[in-house]
Enzyme design. Structure first.
Site, PDB file in Angstrom:
ATOM      1  N   SER A 155     -23.985  18.254  32.922  1.00  0.00           N
ATOM      2  CA  SER A 155     -23.557  17.630  31.897  1.00  0.00           C
ATOM      3  C   SER A 155     -23.656  16.223  31.685  1.00  0.00           C
ATOM      4  O   SER A 155     -24.879  15.415  31.856  1.00  0.00           O
ATOM      5  CB  SER A 155     -22.206  18.062  31.635  1.00  0.00           C
ATOM      6  OG  SER A 155     -21.669  17.922  30.301  1.00  0.00           O
ATOM      7  N   ASP A 356     -25.645  28.308  27.598  1.00  0.00           N
ATOM      8  CA  ASP A 356     -25.163  26.930  27.066  1.00  0.00           C
ATOM      9  C   ASP A 356     -25.470  26.664  25.685  1.00  0.00           C
ATOM     10  O   ASP A 356     -26.422  26.674  25.281  1.00  0.00           O
ATOM     11  CB  ASP A 356     -25.593  25.836  28.125  1.00  0.00           C
ATOM     12  CG  ASP A 356     -24.688  24.705  28.086  1.00  0.00           C
ATOM     13  OD1 ASP A 356     -23.953  24.316  27.239  1.00  0.00           O
ATOM     14  OD2 ASP A 356     -25.381  23.498  28.568  1.00  0.00           O
ATOM     15  N   HIS A 416     -22.789  26.431  30.756  1.00  0.00           N
ATOM     16  CA  HIS A 416     -23.143  25.199  31.145  1.00  0.00           C
ATOM     17  C   HIS A 416     -22.700  24.931  32.497  1.00  0.00           C
ATOM     18  O   HIS A 416     -23.577  24.007  33.034  1.00  0.00           O
ATOM     19  CB  HIS A 416     -22.013  24.260  30.329  1.00  0.00           C
ATOM     20  CG  HIS A 416     -22.170  22.951  30.030  1.00  0.00           C
ATOM     21  ND1 HIS A 416     -23.221  22.220  29.639  1.00  0.00           N
ATOM     22  CD2 HIS A 416     -21.498  21.884  30.312  1.00  0.00           C
ATOM     23  CE1 HIS A 416     -23.091  20.966  29.804  1.00  0.00           C
ATOM     24  NE2 HIS A 416     -21.825  20.721  30.304  1.00  0.00           N
TER      25      HIS A 416
END
Length: 437
Positions: A155, A356, A416
């Protein structure tokens, strides 16, 4: 910070003070990276049953947010030797590497700032702080200087990792840090924020999570973000990004940004009257990394086990300040830094989860296709190669392709947090990237 004693905490046996040994165990400590700014690190020595530990790489894990804790979430929810219930994790990365968690930036997790001026406001400061930590780490632990060192990230951690990797490459060349930097892996990373935002609508529409009206609403909100980014109004772009996420939630009945197939009613958010976007986004993105059970673990038994956390420091207590301080830098892209890394010969990997949303794969592919890297035309001509799911031979778990010093992994059935969703596949990818498979 180590104490050479065998201690048993939480039913776990661990050696402290093994700074001169690569033969299992763990260590942790603080580094003051600036006056009043302290960063916490936690190292797990490799515990491999099939390889000599001195032959295994050192991997540093950087969490996202900014404000998400690697020592907490990355450790106990994704790749550490124990899960949140303190049970052994079968797909822990400690099987294949020495793993270093760093609570980064300052103020994240157990890292802390003594005053408000100590928080980073941009990735340049984040990278400078990390150089100080790594300089200290490799000087104090010379046994790691000649072991391949990789940075893995997730991320916003990927955005930080790109800039950190560039600064580390310079530091190694200048001789100010001695280590064998071998590459960086950018997982579901916030490299080009606007490419992610602009593809939310098409991705959700193609997966039947938006109707025509919803697609119009989300696309309009994304356009507002794009205009702010093009005008270099990055603080405004961050505020409009928050608005766009609210529009997505309203039109999808609360889709999970981190895995579109996993909807948790308890995770649905509603804006509180008068709440600013920083508070909303902290609840939306940081608090999910600091869930109550994990927070109780970190601020209870783990804090007691570590024994070095200042009495006035709470795990995750400065997370909102970390996010707020970085808000003006949040939507800035770092695609140019990835190009610089590739041009410098650094091994770069991009990996992304199929499910994601917040950093969707089609958005990642857009910025990759705009790289100025000389090898991109040849990379684009390659067909991807399927990889079997390690737990289900014959079934596809991922695709990948690689050319020279760049590779891309498409991880199926993962959101994610890829190691949380597809742990065995993530472990196999780690081994491939670090040339163990």
């Amino acid at each position: 910070m180590g104490r050479c004693a065998l201690v048993a905490v939480l039913g776990i046996l661990c050696w402290k003070g093994l700074c001169s040994s690569l033969n299992g165990g763990e260590d942790w400590g603080y580094v003051q990276v600036r006056p009043g700014a302290h960063m916490f690190w936690w190292l797990y020595y490799a515990d491999s049953g099939s390889a000599q530990n001195q032959d295994l790489p050192l991997v540093m894990w950087l969490q996202g947010g900014p404000g998400g804790s690697g020592s907490g979430f990355g450790n106990f929810e994704e790749i550490g030797p124990l899960d949140r219930d303190l049970k052994p994790r079968r797909s822990t990365w400690v099987q294949a590497a020495h793993v270093l968690f760093v609570d980064n930036p300052v103020g994240t997790g157990f890292s802390y700032s003594e005053d408000i001026d100590g928080f980073a406001t941009n990735v340049s400061t984040v990278a400078s702080d990390m150089m100080e930590l790594l300089r200290n780490f490799f000087n104090e632990r010379s046994e790691f200087q000649d072991i391949p060192f990789y940075i893995f990230s997730e991320s916003y951690g990927g955005k930080m990792a790109a800039v950190i990797s560039m600064e580390l490459t310079k530091a190694v060349a200048q001789g100010t840090i001695r280590c064998s930097f071998a590459g960086v892996a950018l997982g579901d990373s916030w490299i080009s924020p606007i490419d992610s935002v602009m593809t939310w609508g098409p991705y959700l529409y193609s997966t039947s999570l938006l109707d025509d009206y919803g697609l119009t609403d989300v696309s309009a909100a994304a356009e507002d973000v794009r205009r702010a980014v093009e005008q270099q109004q990055f603080q405004k772009a961050t505020e409009l990004w928050s608005v766009a996420e609210t529009v997505v939630e309203q039109n999808t009945n609360g889709v999970n940004f981190y895995n579109i197939l996993t909807q948790d009613p308890e995770q649905k958010l509603t804006s509180n009257p008068g709440e600013n976007f920083i508070s909303l986004q902290t609840r939306r993105h940081i608090h999910r990394l600091h869930g109550r059970s994990l927070s109780e673990l970190m601020n209870g038994p783990i804090r007691k086990k570590l024994g070095i956390i200042p009495h006035n420091v709470t795990w995750g207590g400065q997370a909102e300040q970390v996010f707020s301080s970085m808000a003006g830098d949040f939507m800035r892209p770092v695609v140019d830094v990835v190009d610089q890394l590739l041009a410098a010969g650094v091994n770069v990997t991009v990996y992304n989860g199929q499910l994601d949303l917040i950093v969707d794969t089609i958005g990642q592919e857009l910025w990759v296709k705009r790289l100025k890297w000389a090898g991109l035309p040849a990379f684009n001509k390659l067909r991807w190669t399927p990889l079997d799911d390690p737990t289900s031979p014959g079934l596809t778990g991922a695709f990948f392709k690689a050319y020279k010093n760049f590779s891309f992994y498409w991880i199926l059935k993962a959101g994610h947090m890829i190691p949380s969703d597809q742990g065995p596949m993530a472990l196999q990818m780690l081994k491939m990237i670090t040339q163990q498979d």
